[in-house]
Design a protein around this motif. Sequence first.
Motif, PDB file in Angstrom:
ATOM      1  N   UNK A 147       0.794  -1.223   0.000  1.00  0.00           N
ATOM      2  CA  UNK A 147       0.000   0.000   0.000  1.00  0.00           C
ATOM      3  C   UNK A 147       0.835   1.285   0.000  1.00  0.00           C
ATOM      4  N   UNK A 148       2.150   1.160  -0.005  1.00  0.00           N
ATOM      5  CA  UNK A 148       2.954   2.377   0.169  1.00  0.00           C
ATOM      6  C   UNK A 148       2.871   3.338  -1.020  1.00  0.00           C
ATOM      7  N   UNK A 149       2.386   2.857  -2.176  1.00  0.00           N
ATOM      8  CA  UNK A 149       2.265   3.752  -3.332  1.00  0.00           C
ATOM      9  C   UNK A 149       0.898   4.434  -3.389  1.00  0.00           C
ATOM     10  N   UNK A 150       0.051   4.204  -2.374  1.00  0.00           N
ATOM     11  CA  UNK A 150      -1.243   4.877  -2.323  1.00  0.00           C
ATOM     12  C   UNK A 150      -1.079   6.312  -1.831  1.00  0.00           C
ATOM     13  N   UNK A 151      -1.974   7.173  -2.284  1.00  0.00           N
ATOM     14  CA  UNK A 151      -1.931   8.571  -1.860  1.00  0.00           C
ATOM     15  C   UNK A 151      -2.185   8.697  -0.353  1.00  0.00           C
ATOM     16  N   UNK A 152      -1.305   9.413   0.316  1.00  0.00           N
ATOM     17  CA  UNK A 152      -1.395   9.729   1.747  1.00  0.00           C
ATOM     18  C   UNK A 152      -1.183   8.526   2.661  1.00  0.00           C
ATOM     19  N   UNK A 153      -0.893   7.355   2.092  1.00  0.00           N
ATOM     20  CA  UNK A 153      -0.704   6.197   2.975  1.00  0.00           C
ATOM     21  C   UNK A 153       0.622   6.327   3.710  1.00  0.00           C
ATOM     22  N   UNK A 154       0.572   6.187   5.030  1.00  0.00           N
ATOM     23  CA  UNK A 154       1.772   6.291   5.857  1.00  0.00           C
ATOM     24  C   UNK A 154       1.844   5.057   6.751  1.00  0.00           C
ATOM     25  N   UNK A 155       3.014   4.449   6.815  1.00  0.00           N
ATOM     26  CA  UNK A 155       3.163   3.243   7.630  1.00  0.00           C
ATOM     27  C   UNK A 155       3.142   3.579   9.113  1.00  0.00           C
ATOM     28  N   UNK A 156       3.596   4.755   9.466  1.00  0.00           N
ATOM     29  CA  UNK A 156       3.561   5.222  10.845  1.00  0.00           C
ATOM     30  C   UNK A 156       3.146   6.676  10.794  1.00  0.00           C
TER      31      UNK A 156
END
Length: 350
Positions: free
Chosen positions: A291-300
């Motif tokens: 999901x890291x290439x999704x807009x605004x997705x942040x792992x932390x």
Amino acid sequence: MLSTKNLSPRQLAAYTAGILSIPIAIGIAVLTMNWKIGVVSLGVVFAGSYSLIIITLERFIYRKIKLIYKLIYQTKATKKEEVYFKYILPQKSIDEVREDVEEWGERRNREIESLRQNEAFRKEFLQNLSHEFKTPIFAIQSFVETLLDGAADDEKVRTKFLQNTSKNVDRLVNLVNDLDEISRLESGAQLLYKQNFIIQDLIRETYDSLSIKTQAKQIKTSIKKGCEAPVTVFADKEKIKQVLTNLVENACKYGKNGGTIVASVYKTDDSHVLIEIGDDGIGIEEEHLHRIFERFYRTDTARSRDKGGTGLGLAICKHIIEAHGQSIHVRSTPDVGTTIGFTLEAKREV
């Protein structure tokens, strides 16, 4: 006995007419003691039975099936489709029709599931977008109100608050620019100006432009040993520089102090070149990788916002690379590091 499972309507009509006409013809031949009359009776009864059965099937059964197919296609039938309904559809067995309907049902279920996922992503995107805008707007509002309440009389406080206000305005501008960039990439309105250029030169140029940030964390940047030989790619140079800048900035943000950022370049075949940017930073948990290439997705979320940025960098990278007709991927292990790679078209003779 002959299986009627996969018979078409006309075959089924002929089979049924044969079952009816043969005993009747035999009975007539026995009663009249004349086999010629029996043969004629066979032909007449067969023809009559076949006509009656096929008319019944076509009027009462295949008219309904035709409506089902029109519902599946959901459009007014073209001349080609009308020919299909009139000549080809009646040749299909009931099992084939059932398979078509089941296939249509599965396709609709996949579409519905896709719509559900898109709706979930849309809601999450709107929530994230609202949060990203509210944070700097509320900060600006707070600084301005404080200044209006009298803090403007103190020169040091005024300067500090105005500087913070300026930073938050810049954050809003960057956010709007990034959203506009993604919108143009998604709509195809962003034209690509492709040319041949040496990818290692562009990597070194990117390193130089971000040297202040990397030196602040004492991060060493390099091109992997064995990958220094010039490799020419065919792409939009400015867009690929934007991709490299976003990837190196990310590697710097989440890299450890005194760490490394290493670029690798490989010719995978005569037509493609693989470029990778790797770091030895904090890494990414496996459940976040897809999901890291999704807009605004942040792992932390909290830690990511402390690092700055709009949360759109990797999404922009993905759109730029896909606009080139290529792919982007990520490999990562927590506390070991992250490598993000993408492919480009190799040198083209122009």
